[in-house]
Design a protein around this motif. Structure first.
Motif, short mmCIF file in Angstrom:
data_model
loop_
_atom_site.label_atom_id
_atom_site.label_comp_id
_atom_site.label_asym_id
_atom_site.label_seq_id
_atom_site.Cartn_x
_atom_site.Cartn_y
_atom_site.Cartn_z
N UNK A 55 0.84 -1.20 0.00
CA UNK A 55 0.00 0.00 0.00
C UNK A 55 0.87 1.25 0.00
N UNK A 56 1.94 1.25 0.79
CA UNK A 56 2.84 2.40 0.84
C UNK A 56 3.39 2.72 -0.54
N UNK A 57 3.82 1.70 -1.25
CA UNK A 57 4.40 1.92 -2.58
C UNK A 57 3.35 2.48 -3.55
N UNK A 58 2.12 2.01 -3.44
CA UNK A 58 1.06 2.52 -4.31
C UNK A 58 0.77 3.99 -4.02
N UNK A 59 0.74 4.35 -2.75
CA UNK A 59 0.41 5.72 -2.37
C UNK A 59 1.54 6.69 -2.71
N UNK A 60 2.77 6.18 -2.82
CA UNK A 60 3.91 7.03 -3.18
C UNK A 60 3.66 7.70 -4.52
N UNK A 61 2.96 7.04 -5.43
CA UNK A 61 2.72 7.59 -6.76
C UNK A 61 1.49 8.48 -6.82
N UNK A 62 0.64 8.41 -5.81
CA UNK A 62 -0.61 9.17 -5.84
C UNK A 62 -0.38 10.66 -5.58
N UNK A 63 0.41 10.98 -4.56
CA UNK A 63 0.61 12.38 -4.18
C UNK A 63 1.29 13.18 -5.29
N UNK A 186 -3.51 3.98 -9.27
CA UNK A 186 -3.47 5.13 -8.35
C UNK A 186 -3.14 6.47 -9.02
N UNK A 187 -2.35 6.45 -10.12
CA UNK A 187 -2.05 7.73 -10.76
C UNK A 187 -3.30 8.29 -11.46
N UNK A 188 -4.10 7.39 -12.05
CA UNK A 188 -5.35 7.85 -12.67
C UNK A 188 -6.33 8.33 -11.60
N UNK A 189 -6.35 7.63 -10.49
CA UNK A 189 -7.25 8.01 -9.39
C UNK A 189 -6.83 9.35 -8.80
N UNK A 190 -5.52 9.52 -8.59
CA UNK A 190 -5.03 10.78 -8.04
C UNK A 190 -5.31 11.95 -8.97
#
Length: 331
Positions: A55-63, A186-190
């Motif tokens: 999860x941490x790795x996925x969220x790294x790309x969202x911000x 996550x990048x599309x979601x962000x």
């Protein structure tokens, strides 16, 4: 013989004096500590099923994507709402993955301690937990962020749980290639959380992570090749020679670098990002080339596949930092 001495022991009902050692712990505090320990014992296995490090790795790309979409800082409330929804969704997908794969997890040394593999959490409990997390995440994103982000999140969960875990994983060596698309969402979601839509910069970032996934995951599959073989999972390193795997990793890495550089004109990135992205791409490409050279000629040294795995995480983290910093450069 020296006489032995004993320390005075207070009666059970008496309070200890300063001369008799530390005061006894109040009964209420001991009960609270015991209750907290029991709660942790119940909660911890469920947390393990969500795979927090993934999860941490996925969220790294969202911000960074949200910063790029906004051209600065989005509202803190929106960022937190998106991260909470994304974490719940990723946790849901991971729990459902553990539920479905509990049979092969029991065979693999890397996963045999998962609570669904050991029986610490029953299949029914895991399935219920995963479905509830998914429902909460989609409802949260729909109401607090926007419907587009919620629908994209639903797509990510379906790709990972149905597309990868249920259909591809046990049937084809291309499992992680197409199933890895879930990790790109996550990048599309962000981006959609900020803009309410999906733009070309987000599509290129999707491409970066899509092409990054095979050279990130296949080195791990090399290390645990015997595990996957015993479980009947046809990861590419199980069914192909290391030289073929390394060559494909190089191909995907070149495509990844191309996407990262196309982001410069598509998102108006500065020369600073362009230089950093080029340097990072060249560094990671060399790591893959080194892997190929050692696979072709063992005399060059040990394969060291895991060094490429760790390098891939470093690459994606630093590229995300470069995107975040570039947004705030004044030129």
């Amino acid at each position: 013989m020296r006489p032995t001495t004993s320390l005075p022991v207070a009666d059970a009902g008496a309070s200890a004096s300063p001369h008799q050692g530390a005061p006894a712990r109040p009964a209420g505090a001991a009960e609270r500590a015991g209750a907290w320990a029991r709660v942790r014992g119940v909660v911890a296995p469920y947390v393990v099923l969500t795979k927090p490090r993934v999860i941490e790795l996925l969220l790294v790309t969202t911000i960074p994507t949200m910063l790029l979409a906004e051209g600065g800082w989005p509202s803190l409330g929106l960022v937190l709402a998106t991260l909470v929804g994304g974490a719940l969704a990723a946790g849901s997908a991971n729990v459902l993955n553990c539920y479905i794969d509990r049979d092969i997890d029991q065979v693999m040394n890397r996963t045999r301690r998962r609570p669904t593999a050991t029986g610490e959490i029953s299949p029914r409990a895991a399935l219920t937990f995963g479905l509830v997390l998914g429902a909460v995440s989609l409802t949260w994103l729909w109401l607090v962020v926007n419907p587009v982000s919620s629908l994209l999140t639903a797509g990510a969960i379906l790709i990972y749980v149905v597309g990868y875990t249920m259909i591809l994983k046990r049937r084809t060596p291309q499992n992680i290639v197409w199933g890895g698309a879930a990790g790109c969402m996550p990048v599309l979601i962000g981006w959609s959380a900020v803009t309410g839509s999906v733009g070309w910069p987000a599509v290129l970032l999707f491409g970066v992570i899509f092409f990054w996934t095979p050279p990130h995951y296949w080195p791990l599959s090399m290390k645990f090749r015997n595990d996957y073989a015993a479980a009947g999972v046809p990861m590419l390193p199980v069914v192909a020679k290391d030289t073929k795997v390394a060559r494909e990793m190089i191909g995907y890495t070149l495509a990844m670098i191309a996407c990262s550089l196309l982001l410069v004109p598509a998102a108006g990135m500065t020369w600073v990002y362009a230089v950093v992205a080029t340097a990072l791409g060249a560094w990671f490409l060399w790591a893959c080339i080194t892997l190929l050279r050692r696979a072709e000629d063992p005399a060059r040294g040990k394969l060291r596949a895991m060094s490429v795995f760790h390098a891939s995480i470093t690459y994606l983290t630093l590229l995300s930092v470069a995107i975040s910093v570039d947004v705030f450069l004044p030129f």
